[in-house]
Design a protein around this motif. Structure first.
Motif, PDB file in Angstrom:
ATOM      1  N   GLY A   1      24.736  15.042  11.814  1.00 39.69           N
ATOM      2  CA  GLY A   1      25.671  13.946  11.557  1.00 39.69           C
ATOM      3  C   GLY A   1      26.323  13.337  12.786  1.00 39.69           C
ATOM      4  O   GLY A   1      26.200  13.840  13.894  1.00 39.69           O
ATOM      5  N   LYS A   2      27.032  12.243  12.548  1.00 36.17           N
ATOM      6  CA  LYS A   2      27.735  11.536  13.620  1.00 36.17           C
ATOM      7  C   LYS A   2      29.165  12.060  13.725  1.00 36.17           C
ATOM      8  O   LYS A   2      29.684  12.643  12.784  1.00 36.17           O
ATOM      9  CB  LYS A   2      27.821  10.040  13.277  1.00 36.17           C
ATOM     10  N   MET A   3      29.778  11.818  14.881  1.00 41.24           N
ATOM     11  CA  MET A   3      31.199  12.146  15.029  1.00 41.24           C
ATOM     12  C   MET A   3      31.859  11.088  15.889  1.00 41.24           C
ATOM     13  O   MET A   3      31.352  10.757  16.967  1.00 41.24           O
ATOM     14  CB  MET A   3      31.351  13.536  15.663  1.00 41.24           C
ATOM     15  N   ASP A   4      32.983  10.565  15.438  1.00 43.51           N
ATOM     16  CA  ASP A   4      33.683   9.530  16.188  1.00 43.51           C
ATOM     17  C   ASP A   4      34.285  10.084  17.465  1.00 43.51           C
ATOM     18  O   ASP A   4      34.777  11.216  17.505  1.00 43.51           O
ATOM     19  CB  ASP A   4      34.800   8.931  15.337  1.00 43.51           C
ATOM     20  N   ALA A   5      34.237   9.260  18.523  1.00 41.35           N
ATOM     21  CA  ALA A   5      34.927   9.560  19.782  1.00 41.35           C
ATOM     22  C   ALA A   5      36.154   8.661  19.808  1.00 41.35           C
ATOM     23  O   ALA A   5      36.034   7.448  19.924  1.00 41.35           O
ATOM     24  CB  ALA A   5      34.009   9.278  20.967  1.00 41.35           C
TER      25      ALA A   5
END
Lengths: 102, 186
Positions: free
Chosen positions: B125-129
């Motif tokens: 999955g993606k993860m916000d920075a």
């Protein structure tokens, strides 16, 4: 139009229950409920599960009390009540299945 | 997932062809279509997809098991990774992330300017920075190789070029930095 109110009661109960559980989840994460333990498990899970089970009981009462009959309106009332119960059962089951507060 | 989607599409097309060819009034009761396929089938597929989503979500959560920790700092328009190098000393790399195979690691993701998103499609999955906040993503690479990563959140004019490489290596055999294209600073 009483039948329309009966028909909407199940989905509305689901919407209310979902909102309450969602809000409590945020409150619990902010107040550190996952770090608290109770005799039956982590406080966060126990509190959310208790609200969920309470909501399911309300759904059961709704199904028990709903008007029954052969008419089209009675059938729609029955659909609404059962849809609400299944929605609450499925969409809130992750309380028991997933991790919390990350 | 692609195979599942293709199978469902083929199934629906076959049903459509059968419906097209059959004569008026024949065939199964409408309840079969409405309750069986309209509700039952759709619910089954949705529950399976949501269940898979939960499984993936649980897999990328950080755990308190002392896993290797690497930081990823996003900025318009690149990534700086701070991680242990070949001799254990900390190194900083630009747009290249070195990951030991079959070893869980937690990536601390942050940003110095706007919101970006860390995403290596082959790793999950993606993860916000997010500026001022460190989000932690658990990564686990099965086998050595080179993977592609990208920014998955529109972050300005250079967004589409904000890519990086993930080099997965055998544990204990850190790649030779001099042959790598990335900029490394000890």
């Amino acid at each position: 139009m009483r039948w329309a109110a009966w028909m909407l009661a199940g989905p509305l109960l689901w919407a209310g229950l979902f909102s309450v559980v969602y809000a409590l989840h945020g409150v619990g994460c902010a107040w550190g409920w996952p770090a608290l333990t109770t005799p039956i498990g982590q406080a966060q899970v126990v509190i959310l599960a208790a609200v969920w089970v309470g909501g399911l009981a309300l759904h059961a009462i709704l199904i028990w009390q709903m008007p029954r009959g052969p008419s089209r309106e009675d059938r729609l009332v029955s659909y609404g009540a059962w849809i609400g119960l299944v929605a609450s059962l499925l969409t809130l089951a992750p309380i028991l299945l997933t991790s919390t507060c990350f | 997932m692609l195979l599942g989607a293709a199978a469902i599409t083929a199934f629906v097309l076959i049903l459509l062809a059968i419906a097209w060819r059959r004569s008026e009034g024949s065939g199964p009761d409408e309840r079969v279509w409405t309750l069986g396929l309209g509700v039952g089938f759709v619910m089954t597929v949705l529950v399976a997809l949501v269940g898979y989503g939960f499984w993936v979500g649980e897999r990328i959560l950080p755990r308190t098991d002392g896993a290797l920790r690497i930081t990823a700092e996003a900025q318009q328009w690149g990534w700086v990774f701070t991680q242990p190098g070949p001799d254990g000393a900390v190194i900083e790399t630009q747009d290249v992330l070195y990951v030991p195979a079959r070893t869980p690691l937690d990536l601390e993701i942050t940003s110095t300017d706007v919101i970006h998103s860390f995403w290596v499609p082959r790793l999950g999955g993606k993860m916000d920075a997010v500026p001022g906040r460190a989000n932690v993503l658990r990564l686990f690479a099965e086998a050595p190789g080179e993977l592609e990563g990208l920014c998955a959140e529109f972050c300005g004019l250079g967004h589409s070029f904000m890519r990086f490489r993930v080099i997965v290596y055998e544990p204990g055999a850190f790649p030779d930095l001099s042959t790598s294209d990335g900029d490394e600073n000890e």
